[in-house]
Motif scaffolding. Structure first.
Motif, PDB file in Angstrom:
ATOM      1  N   PRO A 183       0.831  -1.213   0.000  1.00  0.00           N
ATOM      2  CA  PRO A 183       0.000   0.000   0.000  1.00  0.00           C
ATOM      3  C   PRO A 183       0.863   1.258   0.000  1.00  0.00           C
ATOM      4  O   PRO A 183       2.004   1.266   0.462  1.00  0.00           O
ATOM      5  CB  PRO A 183      -0.794  -0.126   1.304  1.00  0.00           C
ATOM      6  N   ARG A 208      -1.778   4.781   4.583  1.00  0.00           N
ATOM      7  CA  ARG A 208      -2.556   4.202   5.670  1.00  0.00           C
ATOM      8  C   ARG A 208      -3.401   5.304   6.289  1.00  0.00           C
ATOM      9  O   ARG A 208      -2.882   6.343   6.710  1.00  0.00           O
ATOM     10  CB  ARG A 208      -1.646   3.595   6.742  1.00  0.00           C
ATOM     11  N   TYR A 214      -6.136   0.901   4.053  1.00  0.00           N
ATOM     12  CA  TYR A 214      -4.954   1.001   3.195  1.00  0.00           C
ATOM     13  C   TYR A 214      -5.383   1.299   1.765  1.00  0.00           C
ATOM     14  O   TYR A 214      -6.354   0.710   1.256  1.00  0.00           O
ATOM     15  CB  TYR A 214      -4.159  -0.304   3.225  1.00  0.00           C
ATOM     16  N   TYR A 231      -3.916   2.087  -2.392  1.00  0.00           N
ATOM     17  CA  TYR A 231      -2.799   1.692  -3.253  1.00  0.00           C
ATOM     18  C   TYR A 231      -2.524   2.694  -4.375  1.00  0.00           C
ATOM     19  O   TYR A 231      -1.687   2.449  -5.228  1.00  0.00           O
ATOM     20  CB  TYR A 231      -3.072   0.305  -3.846  1.00  0.00           C
ATOM     21  N   TYR A 286       3.597   5.489   2.840  1.00  0.00           N
ATOM     22  CA  TYR A 286       4.667   4.504   2.917  1.00  0.00           C
ATOM     23  C   TYR A 286       5.613   4.659   1.719  1.00  0.00           C
ATOM     24  O   TYR A 286       5.197   4.642   0.566  1.00  0.00           O
ATOM     25  CB  TYR A 286       4.097   3.076   2.877  1.00  0.00           C
ATOM     26  N   GLN A 297       1.268  -5.308   9.888  1.00  0.00           N
ATOM     27  CA  GLN A 297       0.809  -4.520   8.748  1.00  0.00           C
ATOM     28  C   GLN A 297       1.325  -5.111   7.436  1.00  0.00           C
ATOM     29  O   GLN A 297       0.598  -5.205   6.453  1.00  0.00           O
ATOM     30  CB  GLN A 297       1.266  -3.071   8.897  1.00  0.00           C
ATOM     31  N   THR A 315      -1.168  -6.624   4.522  1.00  0.00           N
ATOM     32  CA  THR A 315      -1.318  -5.895   3.254  1.00  0.00           C
ATOM     33  C   THR A 315      -0.576  -6.517   2.069  1.00  0.00           C
ATOM     34  O   THR A 315      -0.992  -6.364   0.925  1.00  0.00           O
ATOM     35  CB  THR A 315      -0.794  -4.456   3.418  1.00  0.00           C
TER      36      THR A 315
END
Length: 725
Positions: A612, A615, A630, A632, A658, A668, A672
């Motif tokens: 991802p 968050r 999450y 993308y 991220y 996490q 994910t």
């Protein structure tokens, strides 16, 4: 399977043996000459078409077209004519026109027929049996035009000679006159003609103009309903011929308007003309970046063979004659490992090889073995010998030999059988290649060294793969010490359900170790950006620690010796950071897989993990833990935020972005990216290998100028916000 004497007699004289049904009770039966069927003229062709054109499907239809085209090409080879036009008509017919000398229209003394009728109705008749009409051609049996005529419901031929246009028509091989009424059709009334009356003058030709036009309809009584002309194969053949006959212009026009073809919306024409020779052809065929320039080798030698020769009385006598064989070779090695060898005899393709290909391979292997042995210490080759596959790896070559009356195996001319050609090709290639490999020219010397290093690297790779295969069994890191120490292997021996995650750096490895399922998920960390194998040699690739570790862990070898069945994992997943560096590392890994482990990609076993990008922590209140969402992509993030605002829900600011896998904790990352119940994987596929090859060569190759031009021309499409700077 051996043929009995009846089968051999029937095949040679076109006699069909008719056998009465077998009765349970024996009884007397007569066996006389009345039980024999004698097939005369073109009847044998219609009765057994497979003997002459191989099959009655689309391949047979195309073979008939090749026969007519080859006749026109032979005229160009002999120095007469520079233009050939092929038209695929909407009514199912095809027309081939050339500006050669035109088929003779005078009387052939033995048969009393015109030259046109002899060519199109008599098997084993034509101008290619000797007498100096043609020197070295592909059409030798004299059955090409007559076979096409026999298998056509209608064939029209026009000849321009002596300022006149002559025409003759045939129905299934029989000359005559069609009652067209303006538009030529194969199913209109037909009247057979005899003698000279079959060839008639239908118009005037431009002064000095000569040529032949053949139009025919394939007979649907012979060919299968789905048999049709393949436009792509026709283009490939025309392109090939234009390379092999420099200066010849070939025009292909498709008027059929078939769905799914370039001419679906209207007539489509393509023209091929190349003034270069087979050197240009090699450049066109080469699928990879060049390791050497195109090397051109030519030579000739004579040989003797005993053949039947007809004397003035028509009697056949075995006579020893001297032949000349000309050899023309263009070849170059590339950075890849695939082999692309095209062979021709008098420009006729021999896809199944023959004595000339055997001679080429022997000469190549013999010369390279000698050079490797002489430089064994420098090349670190040891005492092992290179094999044919080692020498052919990454080689693109075109081999063309020219000789009078070559011996082919069958009318389809797919295999050359003349024995003496093998030693001549071996001698020419060995002599010329030895000169090149020992040249003192600086550029040629560097390229020769590169070739020898490549051949030795292929040998070592093959030997390593063989040793690996002999001792192969599925092992994990706990059972063997041969695996890299940094590999965190899984416990399962089930290849189909095991996964190898390639992670970026030790920080990501630490998190992934806690997030993985140790039963079936293995981890291999790599340090930053691996070697760009598109620009590096095989030796450099194998010497690189990261590349060598990947090949060793996957366990299936590399390059030509790659064995998909030996792969230790069912899935190979690239798990890199979601930034520019991560994308670069993923590209470098893909380049390695594409160049040296392509079957793994073709089988759909290479994946890219999709971690991802954001968050969103949604505040739930009431003492309940906050909900984690999450996303993308930026678009998905905006959609989620819009939905939350519409629902009156609050979320914490700032939203986490991220950029590295190390920013996640183990739970996490598992939820994910690694847990099959929630993760998203992107499968890597090669839908178009040639397009992929061009993209890799452009973006990852050693040629800087094309890449710079690509970047400049596409700079306006770049989103500056996506650059991690």
């Amino acid at each position: 399977m051996r043929l009995d004497w009846r089968s051999r007699l029937a095949a040679h004289h076109h006699i069909e043996f008719v056998r009465s049904p077998v009765s349970v009770s024996p009884k007397k039966s007569e066996y006389t000459a009345h039980q024999l069927s004698v097939l005369e003229g073109l009847e044998a062709v219609r009765k057994r078409p497979g003997m002459y054109i191989g099959s009655t499907d689309s391949r047979g239809v195309m073979h008939c077209l090749w026969e007519i085209i080859d006749n026109s090409v032979d005229e160009a080879l002999a120095g007469y004519g520079q233009n050939i036009e092929i038209v695929l008509n909407r009514d199912g017919s095809v027309e081939v026109a050339d500006d050669g000398r035109g088929i003779p229209i005078d009387i052939e003394p033995r048969t009393g027929l015109t030259g046109v009728e002899v060519v199109f109705t008599k098997l084993h008749a034509g101008g290619k049996f000797g007498g100096g009409t043609y020197n070295a051609v592909g059409g030798l049996h004299g059955v090409g035009a007559s076979v096409v005529n026999a298998l056509s419901s209608r064939l029209d031929v026009q000849v321009d000679r002596g300022s006149k246009t002559y025409q003759m028509s045939f129905q299934r091989g029989i000359p005559g006159i069609f009652d067209d009424g303006g538009v030529p059709q194969p199913d209109v009334p037909f009247t057979p003609a005899e003698g000279k009356a079959a060839l008639e003058v239908v118009g005037k030709a431009r002064r000095g103009a000569t040529g032949t036009r053949v139009r025919y309809w394939a007979d649907r009584q012979i060919f299968t309903p789905d048999a049709k002309f393949d436009y792509e194969r026709l283009l490939e053949r025309a392109r090939q011929t234009s390379f092999l006959v420099p200066g010849l212009r070939l025009a292909i026009r498709d008027e059929r308007r078939l769905p799914g073809t370039p001419g679906a919306d209207g007539p489509h024409e393509e023209v091929f003309q190349h003034d270069g020779g087979i050197s240009e052809y090699v450049e066109f065929l080469a699928p990879d970046s060049a390791l050497t320039d195109v090397w051109r080798f030519q030579g000739s030698d004579s040989f003797k063979e005993t053949v039947p020769v007809l004397d003035s009385n028509g009697h056949s006598q075995l006579t020893e004659v001297e032949r000349e064989c000309e050899v023309d070779i263009a070849m170059r090695w590339g950075t890849g490992y695939e082999t692309n060898l095209r062979s021709y005899v008098n420009i006729i393709a021999t896809p199944k090889g023959g004595t000339h290909v055997t001679g080429f391979e022997q000469g190549l292997l013999r010369t390279l073995r000698k050079e490797v042995t002489a430089n064994a210490r420098k090349l670190k080759a040891g005492s092992d010998k290179i094999e044919k596959d080692d020498a052919l790896a990454g080689l693109t070559a075109v081999l063309n030999v020219r000789l009078v009356e070559p011996q082919f195996e069958g009318q389809t001319k797919e295999v050359l059988g003349t024995p003496a050609v093998r030693s001549i090709v071996t001698k020419v290639l060995s002599r010329e290649l030895d000169k090149m490999l020992n040249s003192r020219n600086r550029t040629e010397k560097q390229q020769s060294s590169a070739v020898l290093e490549k051949v030795v690297a292929e040998m070592k790779s093959r030997i390593s793969a063989r040793v690996h295969k002999e001792t192969q069994r599925r092992k994990n890191a706990l059972e063997t010490s041969t695996m890299p120490s940094k590999l965190v292997d899984c416990r399962s021996n089930d290849v189909d359900h095991s996964e190898l995650f390639i992670v970026e750096g030790d920080s990501a490895l630490g998190t992934a170790r806690l997030a993985r399922s140790s039963q079936y998920q293995a981890l291999l960390p790599i340090r930053g950006k691996i070697l760009n194998v598109q620009k590096a040699s095989i030796t450099d690739m194998l010497a690189n620690a990261e590349c060598a570790a990947l090949i060793q862990v996957i366990g299936a070898g590399s390059g030509r010796s790659f064995d998909l069945d030996a792969a230790r994992y069912g899935k190979v997943v690239m798990m890199t950071d979601a930034d520019v560096d991560g994308a670069h590392i993923r590209t470098l890994l893909l380049t390695l897989f594409y160049r040296y482990m392509r079957p793994l990609v073709d089988a759909g076993r290479v994946y890219a993990a999709v971690p991802p990008l954001h968050r969103v922590e949604v505040v739930t209140g009431g003492g309940k833990p906050n909900e984690m969402l999450y996303t993308y992509s930026e678009r998905e993030l905006h959609q989620v935020l819009t939905r939350l605002e519409a629902e009156g829900k609050r979320y914490k600011e700032p939203i986490q972005r991220y950029k590295g896998l190390g920013e996640m904790d183990a739970d996490q990352l598992a939820e994910t990216t690694m847990d099959p119940r929630h993760r998203l994987l992107r499968r890597v596929r090669i839908e178009d290998a040639e397009a992929a090859e061009r993209a890799f060569s452009l973006l990852m190759g050693s040629e800087v100028a094309p890449r710079k031009e690509f970047l400049i021309s596409n700079a306006d499409q770049l989103d500056l916000e996506q650059i991690d700077a």
